[in-house]
Write an enzyme that holds these catalytic residues in place. Structure first.
Site, short mmCIF file in Angstrom:
data_model
loop_
_atom_site.label_atom_id
_atom_site.label_comp_id
_atom_site.label_asym_id
_atom_site.label_seq_id
_atom_site.Cartn_x
_atom_site.Cartn_y
_atom_site.Cartn_z
CG ASN A 9 -1.71 1.24 1.30
OD1 ASN A 9 -1.77 2.11 0.33
ND2 ASN A 9 -2.45 1.28 2.61
CD1 TRP A 10 3.65 1.01 -2.51
CD2 TRP A 10 3.56 2.14 -4.85
NE1 TRP A 10 4.54 0.40 -3.41
CE2 TRP A 10 4.37 1.10 -4.74
CE3 TRP A 10 3.53 2.87 -5.83
CZ2 TRP A 10 5.22 0.93 -5.88
CZ3 TRP A 10 4.10 2.73 -6.91
CH2 TRP A 10 4.84 1.62 -7.01
CE LYS A 11 -0.14 3.13 4.67
NZ LYS A 11 -0.10 3.01 6.36
CG HIS A 101 -5.84 1.72 5.42
ND1 HIS A 101 -5.27 2.61 6.37
CD2 HIS A 101 -4.65 0.85 4.90
CE1 HIS A 101 -4.02 2.20 6.61
NE2 HIS A 101 -3.74 1.23 5.82
CD GLU A 103 -2.70 5.29 6.91
OE1 GLU A 103 -2.85 5.59 5.80
OE2 GLU A 103 -1.70 4.73 7.69
CD GLU A 177 -3.39 -2.71 7.25
OE1 GLU A 177 -2.06 -2.79 6.84
OE2 GLU A 177 -3.82 -1.51 7.26
N GLY A 183 2.64 2.31 10.71
CA GLY A 183 3.40 3.68 10.47
C GLY A 183 4.20 4.12 11.75
CB SER A 227 5.49 -1.53 11.94
OG SER A 227 5.03 -0.17 12.20
N GLY A 248 3.09 -1.37 3.99
CA GLY A 248 2.84 0.17 3.94
C GLY A 248 4.21 0.66 3.59
N GLY A 249 5.10 1.41 4.61
CA GLY A 249 6.21 2.12 4.17
C GLY A 249 7.14 1.40 3.45
P1 13P Z 1 3.06 0.54 7.66
O1 13P Z 1 3.83 -0.76 6.96
O2 13P Z 1 3.91 1.73 7.12
O3 13P Z 1 2.93 0.39 9.22
O4 13P Z 1 1.68 0.70 7.01
C1 13P Z 1 0.73 -0.45 7.23
C2 13P Z 1 -0.44 -0.05 6.27
O5 13P Z 1 -1.27 0.75 6.70
C3 13P Z 1 -0.70 -1.00 5.15
O6 13P Z 1 -1.92 -0.75 4.87
#
Ligand code: 13P
Length: 277
Positions: A9-11, A101, A103, A177, A183, A227, A248-249
């Site tokens: 997930n590149w957000k 998600h 977020e 998640e 994050g 994470s 994510g990251g």
């Molecule tokens: P991180 O891996 O950056 O914690 O993000 C996880 C995430 O929200 C994937 O959708």
């Protein structure tokens, strides 16, 4: 045998100018048999990523490529919703969609009802949903039972209005998640994530029990997200109950993705061997 999936997930990162190259690099460095790979860039980068992933150099030896996913869709089919994107508009651009998600739930006020409606649109459009669920820190600190109750409610509230053959045949994936792990560099333990994956499968059976045609929870693919990195992927992939990761990251870093998918490939091979044995 459940599939092994690593989704990135590149957000809100990358641009149409650089996303294609990043996708191609990640694709070329994650050519591992038996792992379903998915990259979810921002809407405006979907076409660039789709085109880059058409490169035969990203195919694994088993011939599988990298799928493209969107990060969100609107809950309505079309209409006066300035700036929004409907599920049907993703045709030809993406085959997967992240729904619910945390977020989006936290920053954009997406309730369980909205998430359920989005899931409906995704299924209608023939896209493959990754439904995200997870508890906040206070719930985790209140105990595993409290966290489980919250996650089960999220699962049931999203699935019950959608229960039926179309949902099951959509290839639904659920990503656990925990919000406090996203994050933050603080991940759930493999054992806690596996316990929640089992809880989610039991919750699915509850829904399936009340509505025919939903299938058996044992077949449900459950990913862990929060994470995830090359240094902790082993802890999750070692758990039978966990079928992969929503990253994510680290999914923006080719070295990290190479290591994460390589580790997922070990689980995929072990599962395939256990099935043929
Ligand atoms: P991180 O891996 O950056 O914690 O993000 C996880 C995430 O929200 C994937 O959708």
């Amino acid at each position: 045998m459940r599939p092994v999936i690593v989704a990135g997930n590149w957000k809100m990162h990358t641009t149409p100018a650089d996303a294609g190259e990043l996708a191609r690099t990640i694709g070329a460095r994650t050519r591992v048999d038996g792992v379903t790979r998915v990259l979810c860039p921002p809407f405006v980068c979907l076409a660039a990523v789709r085109d880059a992933l058409a490169d035969p150099g990203v195919a694994a030896p088993d011939g599988s490529g990298v799928a493209v996913g969107a990060q969100n869709v609107h809950r309505e089919r079309q209409g006066a919703y300035t700036g929004e994107v409907a599920a049907s508009m993703l045709e030809g651009l993406a085959t997967w969609v992240i729904v619910g998600h945390s977020e989006r739930r936290q920053q954009f006020g997406e309730t369980d009802e909205v998430v359920a409606a989005k899931l409906t649109r995704v299924i209608e459009a023939g896209l493959r949903p990754i439904l995200c669920v997870g508890e906040q820190l206070e719930a985790r600190e209140a105990g595993a039972d409290v966290a489980a109750t919250i996650v089960v409610d999220q699962v049931v509230n999203a699935l019950r209005p959608n229960a039926g053959d179309a949902l099951w045949s959509s290839g639904l994936v659920i990503a656990y998640e925990p919000v406090w792990a996203i994050g933050t560099g603080r991940n759930a333990s493999g054992a806690d994530a596996a316990a929640m994956a089992d809880t989610i499968r039991r919750a699915l059976r509850t829904v399936a029990g009340s509505v025919a045609g939903l299938g058996n929870g044992e077949d449900l693919t459950v990913l862990y997200g929060g994470s995830v990195s090359s240094s902790n992927i082993d802890e999750f992939m070692a758990e039978q109950a966990i079928d992969g990761a929503l990253v994510g990251g680290a999914s923006l870093k080719p070295d990290e993705m190479a290591a994460i998918v390589a580790r997922a490939g070990l689980t995929a091979r072990a599962r395939a061997a256990a099935t043929t044995a």
